[in-house]
Design a protein around this motif. Structure first.
Motif, PDB file in Angstrom:
ATOM      1  N   ILE A  52       0.844  -1.193   0.000  1.00 21.81           N
ATOM      2  CA  ILE A  52       0.000   0.000   0.000  1.00 21.81           C
ATOM      3  C   ILE A  52       0.880   1.244   0.000  1.00 21.81           C
ATOM      4  CG2 ILE A  52      -0.142   0.096   2.540  1.00 21.81           C
ATOM      5  CD1 ILE A  52      -3.108   0.977   2.196  1.00 21.81           C
ATOM      6  N   ARG A  53       0.331   2.362  -0.500  1.00 23.62           N
ATOM      7  CA  ARG A  53       1.003   3.657  -0.339  1.00 23.62           C
ATOM      8  C   ARG A  53       0.250   4.434   0.743  1.00 23.62           C
ATOM      9  NH1 ARG A  53       0.908   4.627  -6.087  1.00 23.62           N
ATOM     10  NH2 ARG A  53      -0.342   6.447  -5.591  1.00 23.62           N
ATOM     11  N   SER A  54      -0.814   5.133   0.354  1.00 31.26           N
ATOM     12  CA  SER A  54      -1.534   5.956   1.338  1.00 31.26           C
ATOM     13  C   SER A  54      -3.031   5.960   1.058  1.00 31.26           C
ATOM     14  CB  SER A  54      -0.997   7.392   1.310  1.00 31.26           C
ATOM     15  OG  SER A  54       0.375   7.426   1.574  1.00 31.26           O
ATOM     16  N   ARG A  55      -3.559   4.869   0.539  1.00 30.44           N
ATOM     17  CA  ARG A  55      -4.944   4.888   0.098  1.00 30.44           C
ATOM     18  C   ARG A  55      -5.928   5.041   1.250  1.00 30.44           C
ATOM     19  NH1 ARG A  55      -7.265  -0.048  -3.228  1.00 30.44           N
ATOM     20  NH2 ARG A  55      -9.477   0.306  -2.917  1.00 30.44           N
ATOM     21  N   PHE A  56      -5.728   4.316   2.323  1.00 30.82           N
ATOM     22  CA  PHE A  56      -6.576   4.469   3.512  1.00 30.82           C
ATOM     23  C   PHE A  56      -5.822   3.989   4.740  1.00 30.82           C
ATOM     24  CE2 PHE A  56      -8.249   0.567   1.280  1.00 30.82           C
ATOM     25  CZ  PHE A  56      -7.677  -0.385   2.113  1.00 30.82           C
ATOM     26  N   LYS A  57      -6.376   4.296   5.902  1.00 28.18           N
ATOM     27  CA  LYS A  57      -5.756   3.891   7.157  1.00 28.18           C
ATOM     28  C   LYS A  57      -5.957   2.395   7.392  1.00 28.18           C
ATOM     29  CE  LYS A  57      -5.726   8.080   9.992  1.00 28.18           C
ATOM     30  NZ  LYS A  57      -4.283   8.015  10.256  1.00 28.18           N
ATOM     31  N   ILE A  58      -4.916   1.761   7.871  1.00 26.85           N
ATOM     32  CA  ILE A  58      -5.021   0.365   8.291  1.00 26.85           C
ATOM     33  C   ILE A  58      -5.119   0.376   9.813  1.00 26.85           C
ATOM     34  CG2 ILE A  58      -3.846  -1.858   8.358  1.00 26.85           C
ATOM     35  CD1 ILE A  58      -2.728  -1.282   5.620  1.00 26.85           C
ATOM     36  N   ASP A  59      -6.356   0.270  10.295  1.00 28.24           N
ATOM     37  CA  ASP A  59      -6.644   0.421  11.718  1.00 28.24           C
ATOM     38  C   ASP A  59      -6.976  -0.921  12.359  1.00 28.24           C
ATOM     39  OD1 ASP A  59      -9.133  -0.111  10.614  1.00 28.24           O
ATOM     40  OD2 ASP A  59      -9.867   1.944  10.863  1.00 28.24           O
ATOM     41  N   LYS A  60      -7.398  -0.887  13.601  1.00 28.70           N
ATOM     42  CA  LYS A  60      -7.705  -2.124  14.334  1.00 28.70           C
ATOM     43  C   LYS A  60      -8.789  -2.931  13.637  1.00 28.70           C
ATOM     44  CE  LYS A  60      -6.373  -1.018  19.108  1.00 28.70           C
ATOM     45  NZ  LYS A  60      -5.783   0.302  18.940  1.00 28.70           N
ATOM     46  N   THR A  61      -9.822  -2.248  13.161  1.00 32.91           N
ATOM     47  CA  THR A  61     -10.918  -2.950  12.478  1.00 32.91           C
ATOM     48  C   THR A  61     -10.391  -3.719  11.277  1.00 32.91           C
ATOM     49  OG1 THR A  61     -12.495  -1.250  13.148  1.00 32.91           O
ATOM     50  CG2 THR A  61     -13.132  -2.665  11.300  1.00 32.91           C
ATOM     51  N   PHE A  62      -9.574  -3.074  10.482  1.00 36.76           N
ATOM     52  CA  PHE A  62      -8.993  -3.722   9.302  1.00 36.76           C
ATOM     53  C   PHE A  62      -8.117  -4.893   9.718  1.00 36.76           C
ATOM     54  CE2 PHE A  62      -6.022  -4.424   5.906  1.00 36.76           C
ATOM     55  CZ  PHE A  62      -6.720  -4.142   4.736  1.00 36.76           C
ATOM     56  N   LEU A  63      -7.264  -4.667  10.704  1.00 32.96           N
ATOM     57  CA  LEU A  63      -6.323  -5.704  11.127  1.00 32.96           C
ATOM     58  C   LEU A  63      -7.032  -6.907  11.744  1.00 32.96           C
ATOM     59  CD1 LEU A  63      -3.580  -3.348  12.600  1.00 32.96           C
ATOM     60  CD2 LEU A  63      -3.363  -4.776  10.557  1.00 32.96           C
TER      61      LEU A  63
END
Length: 317
Positions: A52-63
């Motif tokens: 990824i570059r900077s498309r969206f945040k990888i947060d707790k929900t994603f992880l």
């Protein structure tokens, strides 16, 4: 797990060598540049790796949805768009590529400084308007100045290296000990603020550096200074920089990053409402603005991708 079983989801486009070399190494590549974050979350359990570059945040929900994820590779220098602590706690390897664009950042920072001190942009604009003004465009020399660098990692070291040959004193301040080298003497923040004529930021955006350059910070400098920021916009309180520009405490500012940036680094303002401080920057002749491109060269495009490939392959050796 064998390399052939590793499925990598590419969430942004990058230099083609990244995809090609991973494929040649045996990894399975898949791309999705258009789905929403929620749509990606619904399928992320199928992948062992993300690029990824900077498309969206990888947060707790994603992880939490990424139950099989083994690594996240960001094609860039920083990892602030990722919940790093949570990812590490889940055993996910984090990969970044500051080595890939450090030279570009060093050159860009030096270019901004020389342009500001020699009034190159202003002079060029006036000549194009038919105004041949010499005295009003008298510049300043870098020789015998003291350059203070805050953050002496890949980017700070690159800028210091570029300053060799300019007959300047280079000082660096960093929270890590013993990072100084033949190009910069590590000093305390107090000493840096006492002696600096040129201040350049090369720090990540963290809770400790958020809004670090504020009114109190600026007034702590003994002398008026030139200010450069090619790190992150949120490290600076723009309104306080504007106040210092108006008072002459900051002689000129070269800003490649702004606190108003969106995560995707595109479209500063959806409507025409610009913050007053930003409008001042736009109108100022002693301010140089670039759109987060300090590390954005044709060469760094390739070097960033190569760095990421090498680190991913090394992870599975």
């Amino acid at each position: 797990m064998s390399v052939q079983a590793i499925k990598i989801l590419h969430l942004d486009s990058n230099h083609p060598l990244l995809w090609q070399q991973l494929e040649e190494a045996g990894f399975q590549n898949e791309a999705d540049f258009t789905s929403t974050k929620e749509e990606v979350e619904a399928k992320i359990h199928n992948y062992q790796g993300i690029v990824i570059r900077s498309r969206f945040k990888i947060d707790k929900t994603f992880l939490n949805k990424a139950s099989n994820l083994q690594f996240i590779a960001r094609v860039g220098a920083g990892l602030e768009s990722i919940d790093c602590d949570y990812a590490i706690a889940k055993g996910i390897h984090l990969i970044a590529a500051p080595e890939g664009n450090r030279n570009a950042v060093g050159e860009h920072t030096l270019g901004m400084l020389l342009s500001l001190m020699n009034k190159l942009n202003r002079a060029d604009k006036l000549v194009r308007e038919g105004k041949w003004i010499r005295e009003g465009n008298r510049g300043y020399e870098l020789e015998n100045k003291t350059v203070g660098i805050i953050g002496y990692g890949n980017m700070g070291k690159s800028f210091a290296k570029k300053l060799r040959g300019f007959d300047v004193e280079v000082m660096c301040y960093d929270i890590q000990q013993n990072v100084g080298d033949e190009n910069a003497t590590q000093v305390s923040l107090v000493e840096l603020q006492e002696k600096t004529d040129v201040l350049s930021l090369h720090i990540p955006w963290t809770p400790e550096t958020d809004k670090m350059v504020n009114a109190n910070f600026i007034t702590s400098f003994a002398k008026p200074f030139w200010f450069l920021n090619t790190s992150r916009g949120n490290n600076v309180v723009t309104a306080d920089v504007v106040t210092a520009l108006k008072s002459g405490k900051i002689l000129g500012a070269g800003l490649d990053v702004l606190e108003y940036e969106k995560l995707s680094f595109e479209n500063l303002f959806i409507d025409s409402d610009k913050p007053e401080a930003f409008q001042y920057l736009l109108d100022s002749e002693n301010v140089l603005l670039t759109p987060h491109i300090a590390g954005w060269t044709f060469e760094s495009h390739e070097k960033l991708a190569q760095t990421i490939v090498d680190k991913i392959i090394r992870l599975y050796k």
